[in-house]
Write an enzyme that holds these catalytic residues in place. Structure first.
Site, mmCIF file in Angstrom:
data_model
loop_
_atom_site.group_PDB
_atom_site.id
_atom_site.type_symbol
_atom_site.label_atom_id
_atom_site.label_comp_id
_atom_site.label_asym_id
_atom_site.label_seq_id
_atom_site.Cartn_x
_atom_site.Cartn_y
_atom_site.Cartn_z
ATOM 1 N N HIS A 1 48.654 34.689 54.090
ATOM 2 C CA HIS A 1 47.722 35.270 55.059
ATOM 3 C C HIS A 1 48.031 34.773 56.472
ATOM 4 O O HIS A 1 47.319 35.082 57.417
ATOM 5 C CB HIS A 1 46.284 34.864 54.725
ATOM 6 N N ARG B 1 35.948 45.102 44.106
ATOM 7 C CA ARG B 1 34.576 45.463 44.429
ATOM 8 C C ARG B 1 34.406 46.979 44.332
ATOM 9 O O ARG B 1 33.989 47.480 43.309
ATOM 10 C CB ARG B 1 34.213 44.926 45.830
HETATM 11 P P1 A3P Z 1 36.433 46.406 48.822
HETATM 12 O O1 A3P Z 1 35.751 45.095 49.039
HETATM 13 O O2 A3P Z 1 36.234 47.350 49.967
HETATM 14 O O3 A3P Z 1 36.105 47.030 47.511
HETATM 15 P P2 A3P Z 1 42.251 41.715 49.073
HETATM 16 O O4 A3P Z 1 42.990 42.003 47.820
HETATM 17 O O5 A3P Z 1 43.136 41.656 50.278
HETATM 18 O O6 A3P Z 1 41.353 40.557 48.938
HETATM 19 O O7 A3P Z 1 41.359 43.007 49.359
HETATM 20 C C1 A3P Z 1 40.292 43.310 48.517
HETATM 21 C C2 A3P Z 1 39.943 44.783 48.630
HETATM 22 O O8 A3P Z 1 40.908 45.566 47.916
HETATM 23 C C3 A3P Z 1 38.597 45.064 48.001
HETATM 24 O O9 A3P Z 1 38.011 46.117 48.772
HETATM 25 C C4 A3P Z 1 38.993 45.498 46.613
HETATM 26 O O10 A3P Z 1 38.027 46.246 45.934
HETATM 27 C C5 A3P Z 1 40.245 46.316 46.887
HETATM 28 N N1 A3P Z 1 41.129 46.402 45.722
HETATM 29 C C6 A3P Z 1 41.428 45.428 44.818
HETATM 30 N N2 A3P Z 1 42.257 45.890 43.873
HETATM 31 C C7 A3P Z 1 42.515 47.175 44.176
HETATM 32 C C8 A3P Z 1 43.302 48.193 43.543
HETATM 33 N N3 A3P Z 1 43.985 47.953 42.428
HETATM 34 N N4 A3P Z 1 43.325 49.417 44.135
HETATM 35 C C9 A3P Z 1 42.632 49.666 45.251
HETATM 36 N N5 A3P Z 1 41.860 48.753 45.881
HETATM 37 C C10 A3P Z 1 41.805 47.520 45.359
#
Ligand code: A3P
Length: 301
Positions: A108, A262
């Site tokens: 990050h 989420r």
């Molecule tokens: P939301 O909180 O809007 O649902 P990171 O992986 O960088 O922590 O980002 C998390 C975000 O990516 C979350 O968004 C999560 O739901 C979404 N996310 C996780 N897995 C995913 C997938 N396989 N396809 C699409 N979105 C995904």
């Protein structure tokens, strides 16, 4: 009490990670064929890690019934070295040197603060970002659920004010994104720049871009469309969210795997933003990104 976050090398670094980032910069030894999945938190990192892992290993795990992604969270398969150093995970740090190659790692950290060995080597970086409205909401939901003692208890409005001032872990958001964006324009062989919204709306096309970008590192490249489609299914939001490992597991003790899954939508910010919040953040983003050629989708088309 000590601040939970402070400005370190031009970015807002959570206090708990400062030493880890320092050690990462000092001790990490990049290999020419390393692949980094880089992002500002909550931009789709978990998804991109899963896709990248599946692409790079598609020959080795051609059976999608026994794939490591079915029993491990993507953050275990593609770990963040800065967190290994922050949490003093000595075994993991040691095992970095004999991970199978190409090594897949996450970060990050903003581009200017990456270990020099990464920026100076030929290793590749795949960067993902997401519109700043959804990124904020996703972060707000994530950090509220984390209930870590090192995090302050902020209301949505307080967190938003800080975010607008650039204050969120690894922020300002705009500096993070612009740093990698500019590098992707000058060194397209080194940095592949992706947006969450594009990946959602034309998954096949963008997963093929990732595969092409990594082609030289993958033995027997030229993934067929069937392979790509299987990879996309394997890494689908509902599919991953429903896996036992992602329902019950934890990462670094502090995060439950389920908090990484989420809603996975474009435009959920509309359920959170007031008209004045929309106006305020829109102005800031216009000012910060203006002239960069970088723009985002805010709603599903
Ligand atoms: P939301 O909180 O809007 O649902 P990171 O992986 O960088 O922590 O980002 C998390 C975000 O990516 C979350 O968004 C999560 O739901 C979404 N996310 C996780 N897995 C995913 C997938 N396989 N396809 C699409 N979105 C995904």
């Amino acid at each position: 009490s000590a601040p939970y976050i402070y400005l370190f090398q031009d970015f807002w670094c959570p206090t708990v990670y400062v030493e880890g980032v320092n050690k990462f910069q000092k001790h990490f030894d990049a290999k020419e064929n390393d692949v980094f999945v880089a992002s500002f938190p909550k931009s789709g990192t978990t998804w991109l890690k899963a896709l990248t892992f599946a692409i790079v290993n598609h020959q080795q795990f051609s059976s999608f019934d026994h794939h490591p992604l079915l029993s491990s969270n993507p953050h275990e398969l593609v770990p963040f070295p800065e967190f290994m150093y922050s949490y003093d995970l000595h075994d993991q740090i040691l095992s970095l040197s004999n991970m199978s190659e190409p090594r897949l790692l996450g970060t990050h950290i903003p581009l200017p603060s990456l270990p020099e060995s990464i920026t100076k080597s030929n290793c590749k970086i795949i960067y993902i970002c997401r519109n700043p409205f959804d990124t904020f909401v996703s972060a707000w939901e994530f950090f509220t659920k984390m209930k870590s003692e090192s995090l302050p208890d902020l209301t949505l409005e307080e967190a938003f004010e800080k975010y607008c001032n650039g204050i969120m872990g690894f922020g300002p958001w705009w500096s993070h994104v612009l740093g990698y964006w500019k590098e992707s324009l000058t060194r397209p062989d080194k940095v592949l720049f992706l947006k969450y919204e594009d990946l959602k709306e034309d998954t096949i096309f963008h997963v093929k871009r990732i595969a092409d970008f990594l082609d030289s590192l993958i033995t027997q490249g030229g993934e067929s469309t069937t392979v790509i489609e299987n990879i996309i299914r394997l890494c689908g939001f509902e599919k991953m969210k429903d896996l036992e490992v992602n329902k019950s597991g934890r990462i670094f003790d502090v995060v439950e795997n389920k908090t990484f899954f989420r809603k996975g939508e474009i435009g959920d910010w509309m359920n959170y933003f007031s008209p004045s919040m929309i106006e305020k953040l829109s102005k800031i983003i216009e000012e910060k990104l203006g002239g960069s050629g970088l723009s985002f989708k805010y709603v599903t088309t």
